[in-house]
Scaffold this active site. Structure first.
Site, PDB file in Angstrom:
ATOM      1  N   ARG A 135       3.969 -26.306  -5.046  1.00  0.00           N
ATOM      2  CA  ARG A 135       2.938 -25.678  -5.868  1.00  0.00           C
ATOM      3  C   ARG A 135       2.478 -26.656  -6.935  1.00  0.00           C
ATOM      4  NH1 ARG A 135       2.293 -20.070  -5.727  1.00  0.00           N
ATOM      5  NH2 ARG A 135       3.780 -18.942  -4.444  1.00  0.00           N
ATOM      6  N   PRO A 181      -4.899 -13.340  -4.911  1.00  0.00           N
ATOM      7  CA  PRO A 181      -5.004 -12.316  -5.959  1.00  0.00           C
ATOM      8  C   PRO A 181      -3.656 -11.997  -6.574  1.00  0.00           C
ATOM      9  CG  PRO A 181      -6.304 -11.704  -4.040  1.00  0.00           C
ATOM     10  CD  PRO A 181      -5.503 -12.910  -3.651  1.00  0.00           C
ATOM     11  N   GLU A 182      -3.619 -11.940  -7.895  1.00  0.00           N
ATOM     12  CA  GLU A 182      -2.391 -11.621  -8.617  1.00  0.00           C
ATOM     13  C   GLU A 182      -2.564 -10.245  -9.263  1.00  0.00           C
ATOM     14  OE1 GLU A 182      -1.214 -15.020 -11.044  1.00  0.00           O
ATOM     15  OE2 GLU A 182      -2.126 -16.378  -9.582  1.00  0.00           O
ATOM     16  N   LYS A 195       1.921  -7.160  -6.975  1.00  0.00           N
ATOM     17  CA  LYS A 195       0.728  -7.468  -6.176  1.00  0.00           C
ATOM     18  C   LYS A 195       0.543  -6.520  -4.994  1.00  0.00           C
ATOM     19  CE  LYS A 195       1.735 -12.324  -7.202  1.00  0.00           C
ATOM     20  NZ  LYS A 195       2.029 -13.653  -6.624  1.00  0.00           N
TER      21      LYS A 195
END
Length: 278
Positions: free
Chosen positions: A266, A2-3, A58
């Protein structure tokens, strides 16, 4: 993970649903639910009244009528859920709270399938909890200084994707919204911040703000139910993604197939035509 849009959606839900309630009972149900640096166990929250919610990047927290707050980081799959009679109960509950106000009670749970999220009882400095002191303001924070942030990006010599993920420069942006931001800005993820003009970096910040606001409006981005809001509902921004997760799909702007590259452990998704590396 979640951002900012997902955390903000959860924060807004809790603000509406639990403000004014007293924590009648608090239980830690998993050894990793509580951050080791927490100054007190969850049970110490018994009797505390929830006065509101707050967030930086966050990180989010419940404010209390006590000299400390309850901080939460959702990790990869953390969820705050209000148990409802007409919905199945959560199956990976790591902490349970019974909330009460006159003639009403609610069950609030912290559900976390992958156990990378955590809760923590913390003191604050200038209204920011200990664990978020090193986190820079995000674009929605009244303390956000765009000019200072632009200068902070420009004085570094790192890839722009890496810079966007650095929560000590500007917080809130993770892998999803970094890819979407750079697609909108027409910038290759591997371009160095040192090669970007002040105007171009300003556009990156503006597009990051824009895409995150759109995601907030749609309740965030949900993948495999790892993120849902406090009522157990998924967000709908996944349907609006132009780059992230769209490998081999046509670019919505030019039709070229979206590519995925990996650097810094990433993945980055981009359009090789719209986002050329010069």
């Amino acid at each position: 993970m979640p951002e900012l849009p997902e955390v903000e959606t959860v924060r807004r839900g809790l603000q509406h649903l639990v403000t004014g309630y007293t924590i009648q009972d608090a239980q830690q149900l998993h050894p990793r639910a509580l951050k080791p640096e927490s100054i007190a166990p969850l049970e110490s929250l018994q009797g505390a009244k929830i006065t509101g919610t707050n967030r930086r990047g966050k990180f989010m927290w419940l404010t209390l009528n006590r000299p400390y707050v309850l901080v939460a980081h959702l990790g990869m799959s953390g969820q705050f859920l209000i148990h409802q009679k007409n919905r199945p109960h959560a199956t990976h509950i790591r902490a349970h709270f019974t909330l009460a106000k006159p003639l009403r009670t609610k069950e609030l749970v912290f559900n976390d399938q992958r156990t990378f999220g955590w809760l923590s009882v913390e003191e604050t400095t200038k209204s920011i909890p200990t664990s978020a002191q090193h986190i820079a303001p995000d674009p929605f924070d009244p303390l956000f200084d765009k000019a200072a942030t632009i200068n902070n990006y420009r004085k570094r010599t790192i890839k722009i994707k890496t810079a966007l993920l650095n929560q000590e420069i500007m917080s809130g942006v993770g892998n999803i919204y970094a890819d979407e931001t750079l697609w909108r800005a027409k910038i290759h993820p591997e371009v160095s911040t040192a090669d970007l003009s002040k105007k171009k970096i300003e556009s990156v910040i503006d597009f990051a703000t824009e895409v995150m606001q759109e995601a907030i409006n749609k309740g965030g981005t949900s993948f495999a139910d790892l993120y849902i809001n406090v009522n157990g509902e998924s967000g709908f921004f996944e349907q609006s993604l132009a780059a992230y997760g769209q490998e081999d799909e046509p670019c919505p702007r030019c039709g070229t197939l979206i590519r995925r590259i990996t650097f810094g452990q990433r993945s980055s998704h981009f359009c090789p035509r719209c986002q050329r590396r010069k």
